[in-house]
Design a protein around this motif. Structure first.
Motif, PDB file in Angstrom:
ATOM      1  N   VAL A  77      -5.869 -16.844  53.293  1.00 52.70           N
ATOM      2  CA  VAL A  77      -5.105 -15.672  53.749  1.00 52.70           C
ATOM      3  C   VAL A  77      -3.662 -16.083  54.041  1.00 52.70           C
ATOM      4  O   VAL A  77      -2.722 -15.398  53.642  1.00 52.70           O
ATOM      5  CB  VAL A  77      -5.772 -15.025  54.983  1.00 52.70           C
ATOM      6  N   GLU A  78      -3.488 -17.218  54.693  1.00 50.45           N
ATOM      7  CA  GLU A  78      -2.125 -17.695  54.974  1.00 50.45           C
ATOM      8  C   GLU A  78      -1.362 -17.965  53.678  1.00 50.45           C
ATOM      9  O   GLU A  78      -0.167 -17.681  53.584  1.00 50.45           O
ATOM     10  CB  GLU A  78      -2.159 -18.956  55.822  1.00 50.45           C
ATOM     11  N   ALA A  79      -2.057 -18.494  52.682  1.00 48.73           N
ATOM     12  CA  ALA A  79      -1.405 -18.813  51.402  1.00 48.73           C
ATOM     13  C   ALA A  79      -0.884 -17.565  50.700  1.00 48.73           C
ATOM     14  O   ALA A  79       0.151 -17.626  50.034  1.00 48.73           O
ATOM     15  CB  ALA A  79      -2.366 -19.573  50.489  1.00 48.73           C
ATOM     16  N   VAL A  80      -1.594 -16.440  50.834  1.00 45.34           N
ATOM     17  CA  VAL A  80      -1.167 -15.220  50.140  1.00 45.34           C
ATOM     18  C   VAL A  80      -0.295 -14.307  51.006  1.00 45.34           C
ATOM     19  O   VAL A  80       0.194 -13.289  50.523  1.00 45.34           O
ATOM     20  CB  VAL A  80      -2.369 -14.411  49.572  1.00 45.34           C
ATOM     21  N   THR A  81      -0.089 -14.676  52.256  1.00 44.79           N
ATOM     22  CA  THR A  81       0.707 -13.856  53.168  1.00 44.79           C
ATOM     23  C   THR A  81       2.195 -14.022  52.882  1.00 44.79           C
ATOM     24  O   THR A  81       2.697 -15.143  52.771  1.00 44.79           O
ATOM     25  CB  THR A  81       0.404 -14.243  54.632  1.00 44.79           C
ATOM     26  N   ASN A  82       2.869 -12.894  52.803  1.00 44.36           N
ATOM     27  CA  ASN A  82       4.318 -12.901  52.595  1.00 44.36           C
ATOM     28  C   ASN A  82       5.000 -13.522  53.805  1.00 44.36           C
ATOM     29  O   ASN A  82       4.621 -13.258  54.940  1.00 44.36           O
ATOM     30  CB  ASN A  82       4.820 -11.472  52.388  1.00 44.36           C
ATOM     31  N   GLN A  83       5.987 -14.349  53.537  1.00 46.37           N
ATOM     32  CA  GLN A  83       6.759 -14.963  54.613  1.00 46.37           C
ATOM     33  C   GLN A  83       8.181 -14.438  54.532  1.00 46.37           C
ATOM     34  O   GLN A  83       8.767 -14.397  53.439  1.00 46.37           O
ATOM     35  CB  GLN A  83       6.718 -16.484  54.484  1.00 46.37           C
ATOM     36  N   PRO A  84       8.744 -14.014  55.651  1.00 47.06           N
ATOM     37  CA  PRO A  84      10.102 -13.463  55.645  1.00 47.06           C
ATOM     38  C   PRO A  84      11.089 -14.410  54.955  1.00 47.06           C
ATOM     39  O   PRO A  84      11.023 -15.627  55.123  1.00 47.06           O
ATOM     40  CB  PRO A  84      10.438 -13.315  57.135  1.00 47.06           C
ATOM     41  N   GLY A  85      11.973 -13.816  54.171  1.00 45.57           N
ATOM     42  CA  GLY A  85      12.986 -14.602  53.482  1.00 45.57           C
ATOM     43  C   GLY A  85      12.517 -15.232  52.183  1.00 45.57           C
ATOM     44  O   GLY A  85      13.270 -15.932  51.517  1.00 45.57           O
ATOM     45  N   THR A  86      11.251 -14.981  51.810  1.00 45.14           N
ATOM     46  CA  THR A  86      10.702 -15.526  50.577  1.00 45.14           C
ATOM     47  C   THR A  86      10.641 -14.413  49.537  1.00 45.14           C
ATOM     48  O   THR A  86      10.071 -13.356  49.801  1.00 45.14           O
ATOM     49  CB  THR A  86       9.279 -16.082  50.821  1.00 45.14           C
ATOM     50  N   SER A  87      11.203 -14.662  48.376  1.00 45.37           N
ATOM     51  CA  SER A  87      11.154 -13.653  47.314  1.00 45.37           C
ATOM     52  C   SER A  87       9.736 -13.554  46.762  1.00 45.37           C
ATOM     53  O   SER A  87       8.917 -14.468  46.939  1.00 45.37           O
ATOM     54  CB  SER A  87      12.122 -14.023  46.187  1.00 45.37           C
ATOM     55  N   THR A  89       8.835 -13.803  43.706  1.00 41.04           N
ATOM     56  CA  THR A  89       8.646 -14.884  42.729  1.00 41.04           C
ATOM     57  C   THR A  89       8.309 -16.193  43.437  1.00 41.04           C
ATOM     58  O   THR A  89       7.392 -16.909  43.015  1.00 41.04           O
ATOM     59  CB  THR A  89       9.910 -15.051  41.862  1.00 41.04           C
ATOM     60  N   GLU A  90       9.021 -16.495  44.517  1.00 41.84           N
ATOM     61  CA  GLU A  90       8.730 -17.718  45.294  1.00 41.84           C
ATOM     62  C   GLU A  90       7.334 -17.648  45.896  1.00 41.84           C
ATOM     63  O   GLU A  90       6.617 -18.648  45.933  1.00 41.84           O
ATOM     64  CB  GLU A  90       9.764 -17.898  46.405  1.00 41.84           C
ATOM     65  N   ARG A  91       6.953 -16.473  46.349  1.00 44.78           N
ATOM     66  CA  ARG A  91       5.620 -16.284  46.934  1.00 44.78           C
ATOM     67  C   ARG A  91       4.535 -16.560  45.895  1.00 44.78           C
ATOM     68  O   ARG A  91       3.555 -17.257  46.177  1.00 44.78           O
ATOM     69  CB  ARG A  91       5.511 -14.860  47.459  1.00 44.78           C
ATOM     70  N   ALA A 135       5.017  -9.582  35.555  1.00 46.32           N
ATOM     71  CA  ALA A 135       5.660 -10.897  35.696  1.00 46.32           C
ATOM     72  C   ALA A 135       4.791 -11.828  36.542  1.00 46.32           C
ATOM     73  O   ALA A 135       4.667 -13.024  36.236  1.00 46.32           O
ATOM     74  CB  ALA A 135       7.048 -10.740  36.309  1.00 46.32           C
ATOM     75  N   ALA A 136       4.180 -11.295  37.575  1.00 41.38           N
ATOM     76  CA  ALA A 136       3.294 -12.115  38.413  1.00 41.38           C
ATOM     77  C   ALA A 136       2.073 -12.582  37.617  1.00 41.38           C
ATOM     78  O   ALA A 136       1.664 -13.737  37.726  1.00 41.38           O
ATOM     79  CB  ALA A 136       2.857 -11.333  39.647  1.00 41.38           C
ATOM     80  N   ARG A 137       1.507 -11.683  36.815  1.00 41.16           N
ATOM     81  CA  ARG A 137       0.351 -12.084  35.998  1.00 41.16           C
ATOM     82  C   ARG A 137       0.723 -13.195  35.023  1.00 41.16           C
ATOM     83  O   ARG A 137      -0.086 -14.088  34.749  1.00 41.16           O
ATOM     84  CB  ARG A 137      -0.229 -10.876  35.249  1.00 41.16           C
ATOM     85  N   ALA A 138       1.949 -13.159  34.509  1.00 39.03           N
ATOM     86  CA  ALA A 138       2.395 -14.207  33.575  1.00 39.03           C
ATOM     87  C   ALA A 138       2.400 -15.578  34.236  1.00 39.03           C
ATOM     88  O   ALA A 138       2.235 -16.595  33.560  1.00 39.03           O
ATOM     89  CB  ALA A 138       3.786 -13.872  33.033  1.00 39.03           C
ATOM     90  N   VAL A 139       2.542 -15.620  35.547  1.00 42.62           N
ATOM     91  CA  VAL A 139       2.502 -16.881  36.289  1.00 42.62           C
ATOM     92  C   VAL A 139       1.079 -17.203  36.741  1.00 42.62           C
ATOM     93  O   VAL A 139       0.613 -18.342  36.630  1.00 42.62           O
ATOM     94  CB  VAL A 139       3.442 -16.829  37.517  1.00 42.62           C
ATOM     95  N   LEU A 140       0.369 -16.200  37.237  1.00 44.85           N
ATOM     96  CA  LEU A 140      -0.962 -16.409  37.815  1.00 44.85           C
ATOM     97  C   LEU A 140      -2.036 -16.709  36.773  1.00 44.85           C
ATOM     98  O   LEU A 140      -2.837 -17.628  36.946  1.00 44.85           O
ATOM     99  CB  LEU A 140      -1.384 -15.170  38.618  1.00 44.85           C
ATOM    100  N   TRP A 141      -2.089 -15.910  35.721  1.00 45.15           N
ATOM    101  CA  TRP A 141      -3.188 -16.013  34.769  1.00 45.15           C
ATOM    102  C   TRP A 141      -3.305 -17.365  34.092  1.00 45.15           C
ATOM    103  O   TRP A 141      -4.431 -17.857  33.927  1.00 45.15           O
ATOM    104  CB  TRP A 141      -3.106 -14.893  33.749  1.00 45.15           C
ATOM    105  N   PRO A 142      -2.219 -18.018  33.695  1.00 42.41           N
ATOM    106  CA  PRO A 142      -2.392 -19.324  33.044  1.00 42.41           C
ATOM    107  C   PRO A 142      -3.008 -20.395  33.966  1.00 42.41           C
ATOM    108  O   PRO A 142      -3.480 -21.416  33.493  1.00 42.41           O
ATOM    109  CB  PRO A 142      -0.962 -19.728  32.639  1.00 42.41           C
TER     110      PRO A 142
END
Length: 168
Positions: A77-87, A89-91, A135-142
């Protein structure tokens, strides 16, 4: 160990009164994400139910651990949680450092991309989010096994199966 039913109850209470971008009770989103993670076991189902709890409620990781949520579930859960100031793409890049968090994000992305949900957005927002999620799937799926992606999208958003066939 906490049961899936107990985690579902916790998520239901934590997200009580919240609605998503299209006005649907928010608990429906986390339950849909969790349903797509069922083939991977209870810990991932729990992570799916809780994937937005730190980001969208007053709950903290420490409170989740104190409530008996398994440590590994809280880590995901912490890994997928948005952190302020993080884009975004960085997330996504950060999430891909954890294979199980990647599966949770794939399920989240699949549900957010569902045509029934997108159809209820304004055309501009629909197009912007479609690009973002693609765009996220292009990073996640591979970074995940094709069979795992297929198992998730078959439950959460079967319309992505055609994209999966094109992708791999």
């Amino acid at each position: 160990m906490t049961s899936v039913n107990e985690v579902d109850f916790l998520a239901d209470r934590a997200h009580a009164g919240q609605v998503d971008k299209i006005g649907v009770p928010y608990i429906e989103h986390v339950r849909a994400v969790a349903a797509g993670l069922a083939p991977f076991g209870d810990e991932l189902v729990m992570a799916g139910l809780l994937h937005d709890i730190i980001e969208d409620t007053d709950w903290t990781a420490g409170q989740l651990r104190a409530a008996g949520i398994p440590v590994r579930v809280v880590e995901i859960v912490e890994a997928v949680t948005n952190q302020p100031g993080t884009s975004y793409t960085e997330r996504i890049q950060r999430i891909t450092g954890d294979a199980q968090a990647t599966l949770v994000k794939i399920a989240d992305n699949a549900h957010n991309s569902h045509p029934d949900r997108a159809a209820r957005l304004s055309p501009d927002k629909r197009a912007r989010l479609a690009d973002k999620y693609r765009a996220a799937r292009a990073v996640l799926w591979p970074l995940a096994r094709r069979d795992d992606i297929e198992a998730i999208v078959r439950v959460v958003n079967p319309s992505l199966l055609a994209e999966l066939d094109e992708h791999q």
